[in-house]
Design an enzyme around this catalytic site. Sequence first.
Site, mmCIF file in Angstrom:
data_model
loop_
_atom_site.group_PDB
_atom_site.id
_atom_site.type_symbol
_atom_site.label_atom_id
_atom_site.label_comp_id
_atom_site.label_asym_id
_atom_site.label_seq_id
_atom_site.Cartn_x
_atom_site.Cartn_y
_atom_site.Cartn_z
ATOM 1 N N GLY A 12 0.834 -1.259 0.029
ATOM 2 C CA GLY A 12 0.022 -0.071 -0.001
ATOM 3 C C GLY A 12 0.973 1.337 -0.134
ATOM 4 C CG ASP A 57 -4.253 -13.855 5.813
ATOM 5 O OD1 ASP A 57 -4.670 -12.878 6.071
ATOM 6 O OD2 ASP A 57 -4.828 -14.902 4.922
ATOM 7 C CB SER A 136 -7.254 5.830 11.789
ATOM 8 O OG SER A 136 -8.083 6.611 11.070
ATOM 9 C CD GLU A 138 -12.482 8.615 9.396
ATOM 10 O OE1 GLU A 138 -13.578 8.224 9.874
ATOM 11 O OE2 GLU A 138 -12.108 9.536 8.529
ATOM 12 C CE1 TYR A 160 -9.698 2.079 8.061
ATOM 13 C CE2 TYR A 160 -10.113 3.876 9.614
ATOM 14 C CZ TYR A 160 -9.132 3.266 8.824
ATOM 15 O OH TYR A 160 -7.905 3.513 8.770
#
Length: 345
Positions: A12, A57, A136, A138, A160
Amino acid sequence: MAKSALITGVTGQDGSYLAEHLLSLGYRVWGLTRGQANPRKDRVSRLIPDLRFVDGDLMDQGSLVSALNAVQPDEVYNLGAISFVPMSWQQPELVTEVNGTGVLRMLEAIRIVSGLSKPSSSSVVAGQIRFYQASSSEMFGMVTQTPQNETTSFHPRSPYGVVKTYGHYMTRNYRESYGMYAVSGILFNHESPRRGAEFVTRKISLAVARIKLGLQERLSLGNLDAVRDWGFAGDYVRAMHLMLQQGRPEDYVVGTGQMHSVRDAARIAFDCVGLNWEDHVVVDPGLVRPAEVETLCADSSSARKQLDWKPTVDFPGLMRMMVESDLRQARLVREHGAALSGARW
């Protein structure tokens, strides 16, 4: 001996910038990737030839233990997440598994590999793996104060944000319960030419480039009045690294302290190519979030003082960087007839 680091989410935006930064400092850097047939892995390996990869993972704790045993990292940066906030309403269970339980799985993997068998002390154990969690802004959601700092209470307004808050508190809990060197960076919005096309700043810069070259006519946006503290991702990964170099683990807010609206982003971007944004932008109510976060602004005074960190790219410079990058790409498309991609780079 050179330090080693393991990065989740290395394909990313943040992961690629962080890998480049750590390699420039002499680190040996591994990226955690799932499976072999991964086009984003191919892109990042071409971009960063010295980056190594290990299978793992975030939804499989056993694979994380195996990856840690194989790499034996000094530092782990957990950037792996589903980061597009609107998707968290569409697939809340998946976002919870990756962004929330994935943090717990990595913390548990580090605990197992480090031999921390039971809660015993709030003192940090020396010589262990140091862990960074990508929290974050957020998490602040419906803010109780502006600007927001490390002591501002959380009121997330999306699945999220709720899940990121879980990961944040779990990181703190493992630090306090097991003596882990585990920190969270509460990063405000950070963008770059490597940002995914679904994010509003990149959506704007891509559209501006296409409109300038006659490849597109209109840009549809949601809430033009939503305000964010936007910075450059390349600046923010430096703060991540600095957080793991301190004598004691602490969480930090990272941002510019400057607020801009989506309307500002559109105006600045269109100005870069000599166009009036009002001639091309249309508002689509369908793009407005179910529960909007109106105002986010960082008080990063602790990071500036204790980490000696500060941003180097202002918001107009960031939007110009993104527009110029997408304009170069759009020109190549026009000249060579390739399909313009919204890929991260």
